[in-house]
Design a protein around this motif. Sequence first.
Motif, short mmCIF file in Angstrom:
data_model
loop_
_atom_site.label_atom_id
_atom_site.label_comp_id
_atom_site.label_asym_id
_atom_site.label_seq_id
_atom_site.Cartn_x
_atom_site.Cartn_y
_atom_site.Cartn_z
N TYR A 214 0.84 -1.19 0.00
CA TYR A 214 0.00 0.00 0.00
C TYR A 214 0.88 1.25 0.00
N ARG A 215 0.62 2.14 -0.96
CA ARG A 215 1.39 3.37 -1.10
C ARG A 215 0.44 4.58 -1.09
N HIS A 216 0.65 5.48 -0.13
CA HIS A 216 -0.14 6.70 -0.05
C HIS A 216 0.47 7.69 -1.04
N THR A 217 -0.20 7.94 -2.17
CA THR A 217 0.42 8.70 -3.26
C THR A 217 -0.08 10.13 -3.40
N ASP A 218 -1.23 10.45 -2.81
CA ASP A 218 -1.76 11.82 -2.94
C ASP A 218 -2.66 12.10 -1.75
N GLU A 219 -2.21 13.04 -0.90
CA GLU A 219 -2.99 13.35 0.29
C GLU A 219 -4.22 14.18 -0.05
N THR A 220 -4.09 15.14 -0.97
CA THR A 220 -5.20 16.01 -1.34
C THR A 220 -6.33 15.23 -2.01
N ALA A 221 -5.94 14.37 -2.93
CA ALA A 221 -6.94 13.56 -3.65
C ALA A 221 -7.33 12.31 -2.87
N ARG A 222 -6.65 12.12 -1.73
CA ARG A 222 -6.89 10.94 -0.90
C ARG A 222 -6.78 9.68 -1.75
N ARG A 223 -5.63 9.55 -2.41
CA ARG A 223 -5.38 8.46 -3.36
C ARG A 223 -4.31 7.51 -2.81
N TRP A 224 -4.56 6.21 -3.03
CA TRP A 224 -3.60 5.17 -2.66
C TRP A 224 -3.34 4.27 -3.86
N LEU A 243 -3.21 -1.24 -8.56
CA LEU A 243 -4.57 -0.73 -8.36
C LEU A 243 -4.51 0.67 -7.77
N THR A 244 -5.56 1.45 -8.03
CA THR A 244 -5.67 2.80 -7.48
C THR A 244 -6.97 2.91 -6.70
N LEU A 245 -6.85 3.37 -5.44
CA LEU A 245 -8.02 3.57 -4.59
C LEU A 245 -8.14 5.06 -4.27
N GLU A 246 -9.37 5.59 -4.31
CA GLU A 246 -9.61 6.98 -3.94
C GLU A 246 -10.75 7.05 -2.94
N PHE A 247 -10.68 8.06 -2.03
CA PHE A 247 -11.63 8.20 -0.93
C PHE A 247 -12.16 9.62 -0.88
N ASP A 248 -13.34 9.81 -0.23
CA ASP A 248 -13.89 11.16 -0.10
C ASP A 248 -13.43 11.78 1.23
N ASP A 249 -13.93 12.98 1.52
CA ASP A 249 -13.46 13.69 2.70
C ASP A 249 -14.00 13.13 4.01
N GLN A 250 -14.78 12.06 3.92
CA GLN A 250 -15.23 11.36 5.12
C GLN A 250 -14.58 9.98 5.25
N GLY A 251 -13.60 9.73 4.39
CA GLY A 251 -12.87 8.47 4.44
C GLY A 251 -13.57 7.32 3.78
N ARG A 252 -14.61 7.60 2.98
CA ARG A 252 -15.35 6.54 2.29
C ARG A 252 -14.77 6.34 0.90
#
Length: 437
Positions: A214-224, A243-252
């Motif tokens: 797991y790599r945290h690649t973008d804090e603003t876009a909440r992308r892993w 794979l790329t995972l993205e989350f909203d401002d509530q962590g969903r």
Amino acid sequence: MLQSFYTGNTGLGANRDWLSVISDNIANVNTNGYKQEVVNFNDLVSSSLTTFSAGGAPKNREIGGGSFVGSTTKDFSQGAFKNTNQPLSLALDGEGFFIVRSPSANDLQYYTRDGNFRIDANGDIINQSGYKLQGWKLDENGNMIGDLEDVNIPSSLAPHMTSKVSFEEPTNLDSSVPVISIPFDQNNTSTYNYINTMPAYDSLGNSHTLSYYYRHTDETARRWEVVVLLDGEVPTGTQNNTLTLEFDDQGRITSASDGTNTATYTYDAQGNQSKSGNDPQPSFPLTNGAASPLSLTMSFDNVSEVASDFIFYSQQDGYGKGDLMNISVSEDGVLKGSYTNGQVKDVAKLGVATFKDKEILIRKGDNLYLPNQKTFTPIIVPGGVISKVRSGMLEMSNVDISKEFINLITAQRAYQANAKTITTGDQIIQTTMDIKR
């Protein structure tokens, strides 16, 4: 006067039959699931004459001809349970009968309250006489399929190739960890935030290791970014393993993509999740003789990204070969097999039969019943509907031994009394004959 001989003789016969029924009940006091018989006496009429007085009032003159056993009734009240600690000792708590099939050529279905079953060398569940227990097969989702048939427990499970991986609650990626911008290198721990592994199985049952970086690649876009390796490497011909995972401002989670397949998530005002698109599907070629490739559908529906510890919890649907260890039966009649590969499989569901007029079922010995031509077709339902199935228990005979002893004394005295009426009649005839002397 001679009529009294025959009247007394019917009483002897009726009470002799009663004694036979009582003896049968007592003999079966230890027979599993036995239901006691109750004798019903009917009277006989030798003569019946109705006359009328001068005033027109009717007068009856009726002389009985004795009695006979008109019928017997089965008492189907519940018997007490005894504990055996054997999983295939089964008792019905409530109405109904187990259904068993004859092992002989007639292939008849019989009905029994005796749940003393065992598993034979072929995996069939049989009673002590070899009759096969009947039920329905269950599919992978626990649904009944097909017709009522012999219940068979597989002695082993064939391997099942992993096809789906799901990440379940409380899986979480810590949103507060540093962002990594340098390229991924599995040998360099500074190129990823977390690593975790899980097994996966090929078509031959060989176990492989899936590694998730797991790599945290973008804090603003909440992308892993998630890099998936098979047995610590990327086999030639691997597809979609990054794979790329993205989350909203509530962590969903809002999307999960492998570059070809993308699952998109939206949420309503109540926070309920909706999903569209396709889950990521990485695939890995295999060269060990198993079916190739190992293609995996990965579901990230329940992954969150909040400022909390990293938690990894996943499930996959594959397994290697397993051998049967034990059997269990639930109260709704589901037979489960537990295997050495950790799988617990719902194999079958027992059928339970009941009748609109169970009193006229025919006893066939071996604790079995058959319907006669006047009995309606049985109503067959799954276990748990009209009665609960108790595993590790056997239903005992419902014979009340103290009551049967009282009946035994009563029948004996009644027999003696009827015999006395015959000897008394003989004495009266002798007295009549002595008048001439």
